[in-house]
Design an enzyme around this catalytic site. Structure first.
Site, mmCIF file in Angstrom:
data_model
loop_
_atom_site.group_PDB
_atom_site.id
_atom_site.type_symbol
_atom_site.label_atom_id
_atom_site.label_comp_id
_atom_site.label_asym_id
_atom_site.label_seq_id
_atom_site.Cartn_x
_atom_site.Cartn_y
_atom_site.Cartn_z
ATOM 1 C CD GLU A 126 -64.884 102.872 -89.620
ATOM 2 O OE1 GLU A 126 -65.710 101.968 -89.831
ATOM 3 O OE2 GLU A 126 -65.219 104.035 -89.336
ATOM 4 C CB CYS B 234 -70.146 102.573 -94.459
ATOM 5 S SG CYS B 234 -71.704 101.989 -95.147
#
Length: 226
Positions: free
Chosen positions: A126, A25
């Site tokens: 993402e 992340c």
């Protein structure tokens, strides 16, 4: 920033963008440069990325392991196709890398897009893979605006020798984990999670006592290296 030493910065970029094959992340995904240093940074970044060796992660000679599963590899390949179709310049194509005897695995080499923009899918979403996208900002203020346009706010890092730029960056960037001269601004275990916007969900901030107050507060974790 142009005052940062590229030879010191690029190893941090390689680790941030391609460590864990980009599947974390806090991995780097978008590199923002300025006109004064764009070509030098991008060329050196590409040169170092080309040296990464695909293969089994426990092989000591390997520097880039596989993606987690076949379906995710196909998803990342879809982002590469999207970047090409939307007009970004693919200056390093990870699809051409060969994992040698490990070629049957879910491997994908490092990719770099140049001339990306904030309206492209590779910037807006993402990817969670070994794909770097480069945006050239006009100046420092434009760079901050580019960062804050993102729907996410997990982490952002500046590389600079200027205390002024570092302080402005930590104050003005809308992200919960801020790095200064560090590739991955990962807080140690007992720090609160500090994600902003769509990088935060639920009640993870509320952990009892003062943390209940912090639940209603946008906090920042700032990690600096000078």
């Amino acid at each position: 920033m142009p005052d940062a030493d590229p030879e010191k910065v690029v190893p941090h970029l390689i680790s941030s963008f391609y460590g864990n094959a980009g599947e974390r992340c806090l991995a780097g995904s978008v590199l923002v440069t300025l006109p004064e240093n764009h070509d030098k940074i991008v060329n050196l970044f590409k040169k170092q990325a080309q040296k990464l060796i695909l293969g089994y992660g426990l092989d000591e000679n390997v520097t880039l392991g596989p993606l987690i599963r076949s379906e995710h590899r196909e998803r990342v390949l879809g982002y590469i196709d999207s970047g090409i179709s939307e007009g970004a310049k693919l200056i390093l194509d990870g699809r051409t890398f060969d994992a040698g005897k490990y070629r049957d695995g879910f491997f994908l080499g490092p990719s770099i897009f140049d001339d990306a923009s904030t309206d492209m899918k590779i910037i807006r979403e993402e990817i969670f893979g070994p794909v770097a996208s480069v945006i050239e900002a006009k100046d420092f203020d434009d760079a901050i605006e580019i960062i804050n346009k993102s729907q996410y706010g997990n982490a952002s890092t500046i590389f600079t020798n200027s205390g002024t730029y570092a302080e402005r960056f930590t104050e003005e960037v809308q992200a919960g984990n801020i790095g200064v001269n560090i590739g991955v601004a990962a807080p140690i275990a007992f720090y609160p999670f500090a994600g902003y916007k769509n990088s935060f969900f639920g009640d993870l901030h509320a952990q009892g006592g003062p943390d209940h107050v912090m639940f209603f507060t946008d906090s920042k974790v700032i990690i600096k290296r000078w």
